[in-house]
Design a protein around this motif. Sequence first.
Motif, PDB file in Angstrom:
ATOM      1  N   MET A   1      36.339  33.393  25.907  1.00 40.76           N
ATOM      2  CA  MET A   1      37.012  34.521  25.274  1.00 40.76           C
ATOM      3  C   MET A   1      36.732  35.830  26.028  1.00 40.76           C
ATOM      4  N   VAL A   2      35.488  35.984  26.501  1.00 42.87           N
ATOM      5  CA  VAL A   2      35.148  37.196  27.250  1.00 42.87           C
ATOM      6  C   VAL A   2      35.951  37.277  28.536  1.00 42.87           C
ATOM      7  N   SER A   3      36.045  36.147  29.248  1.00 43.03           N
ATOM      8  CA  SER A   3      36.801  36.148  30.503  1.00 43.03           C
ATOM      9  C   SER A   3      38.277  36.415  30.266  1.00 43.03           C
ATOM     10  N   ILE A   4      38.836  35.884  29.175  1.00 48.67           N
ATOM     11  CA  ILE A   4      40.247  36.147  28.854  1.00 48.67           C
ATOM     12  C   ILE A   4      40.463  37.634  28.595  1.00 48.67           C
ATOM     13  N   SER A   5      39.558  38.264  27.861  1.00 48.32           N
ATOM     14  CA  SER A   5      39.669  39.701  27.586  1.00 48.32           C
ATOM     15  C   SER A   5      39.593  40.512  28.878  1.00 48.32           C
ATOM     16  N   ILE A   6      38.727  40.096  29.791  1.00 51.37           N
ATOM     17  CA  ILE A   6      38.572  40.813  31.060  1.00 51.37           C
ATOM     18  C   ILE A   6      39.851  40.723  31.885  1.00 51.37           C
ATOM     19  N   PHE A   7      40.423  39.517  31.982  1.00 53.45           N
ATOM     20  CA  PHE A   7      41.636  39.355  32.784  1.00 53.45           C
ATOM     21  C   PHE A   7      42.840  40.027  32.122  1.00 53.45           C
ATOM     22  N   PHE A   8      42.878  40.040  30.800  1.00 53.66           N
ATOM     23  CA  PHE A   8      43.949  40.760  30.099  1.00 53.66           C
ATOM     24  C   PHE A   8      43.860  42.258  30.400  1.00 53.66           C
ATOM     25  N   ALA A   9      42.640  42.805  30.323  1.00 53.33           N
ATOM     26  CA  ALA A   9      42.441  44.221  30.641  1.00 53.33           C
ATOM     27  C   ALA A   9      42.775  44.509  32.102  1.00 53.33           C
ATOM     28  N   LEU A  10      42.488  43.558  32.982  1.00 53.42           N
ATOM     29  CA  LEU A  10      42.845  43.724  34.391  1.00 53.42           C
ATOM     30  C   LEU A  10      44.358  43.832  34.564  1.00 53.42           C
ATOM     31  N   GLY A  11      45.101  43.043  33.787  1.00 56.08           N
ATOM     32  CA  GLY A  11      46.555  43.133  33.847  1.00 56.08           C
ATOM     33  C   GLY A  11      47.069  44.482  33.379  1.00 56.08           C
ATOM     34  N   VAL A  12      46.458  45.016  32.328  1.00 57.59           N
ATOM     35  CA  VAL A  12      46.835  46.353  31.852  1.00 57.59           C
ATOM     36  C   VAL A  12      46.545  47.392  32.930  1.00 57.59           C
ATOM     37  N   TRP A  13      45.400  47.268  33.577  1.00 62.12           N
ATOM     38  CA  TRP A  13      45.037  48.209  34.643  1.00 62.12           C
ATOM     39  C   TRP A  13      46.025  48.119  35.803  1.00 62.12           C
ATOM     40  N   LEU A  14      46.434  46.911  36.174  1.00 65.02           N
ATOM     41  CA  LEU A  14      47.385  46.751  37.263  1.00 65.02           C
ATOM     42  C   LEU A  14      48.722  47.417  36.941  1.00 65.02           C
ATOM     43  N   LEU A  15      49.146  47.324  35.688  1.00 68.77           N
ATOM     44  CA  LEU A  15      50.403  47.984  35.297  1.00 68.77           C
ATOM     45  C   LEU A  15      50.297  49.494  35.472  1.00 68.77           C
ATOM     46  N   GLN A  16      49.142  50.043  35.136  1.00 68.72           N
ATOM     47  CA  GLN A  16      48.948  51.489  35.229  1.00 68.72           C
ATOM     48  C   GLN A  16      48.928  51.986  36.662  1.00 68.72           C
ATOM     49  N   GLN A  17      48.788  51.096  37.627  1.00 65.26           N
ATOM     50  CA  GLN A  17      48.789  51.497  39.033  1.00 65.26           C
ATOM     51  C   GLN A  17      50.195  51.482  39.639  1.00 65.26           C
ATOM     52  N   GLN A  18      51.187  51.018  38.865  1.00 65.04           N
ATOM     53  CA  GLN A  18      52.537  50.898  39.400  1.00 65.04           C
ATOM     54  C   GLN A  18      53.279  52.232  39.330  1.00 65.04           C
ATOM     55  N   ALA A  19      54.157  52.440  40.296  1.00 65.25           N
ATOM     56  CA  ALA A  19      54.970  53.665  40.316  1.00 65.25           C
ATOM     57  C   ALA A  19      56.154  53.568  39.375  1.00 65.25           C
TER      58      ALA A  19
END
Length: 236
Positions: A1-19
């Motif tokens: 569950m911890v790893s899933i939360s980390i990768f989900f948050a990583l996806g949110v962060w990646l979206l925020q880097q898009q133009a």
Amino acid sequence: MVSISIFFALGVWLLQQQAALPDLRWAWLLASFPVFLLLPRRSLWQRISRFTLIAALTCMAGFFHAAWVAQHRLADNLPAELQGKDIEVTGVVAEMPRQQERGLSFAFDVECTHTPGAHVPRRVLLSTYNSEEEEALALHAGERWQLTVRLKQPHGTSNPYGFDFEAWALERNLRATGYVRSKGDNRRLEVQVMAPGYFIEGMRESVRSRFQQTLGNAPYTGVLVALAIGDQALPS
């Protein structure tokens, strides 16, 4: 569950880097997620492959979830032709008002618009301006008001090292900013709207008022209020 939360948050962060926001039609790839849960995991290679695929899909889920939220919020926008025009609205003071130099600043949840043909975003950031000729509006969290407002789309400065007001407003779903027209038909319709969020904001405002009445203008008053109820002033 911890790893899933980390990768989900990583996806949110990646979206925020898009133009620019992605095409949500690619989100159909997430439908394959249950299939990967059924993959065998007897050997080490199978376990590594299964974990990698699930991590990639979880990251994609965070990416497209953030994209969907962003598109949903951006769609609720103030039309350009309504900027600077008087609009009559009814709604609820969504958060405890903050005292500014010339009046109050507060988030306002718009319930309905009385001006024909006008569309106002669901949540806006409003200010009041006190004058010597007129009595200041006494607004409190959880109250329902009818107000005459003038709005504009939220914009910030282009300074990369300064405060990004537009991003701050989008994060809090404040899709327009403006002020209350002092000469409009402004009146309180209901003292307390019975909803959990508004009730909590009213309680926080009561605690803040008690601190301010007890401590007055002591230099540590703001610090104690922030520690007690998490009060952080809205940008003026």
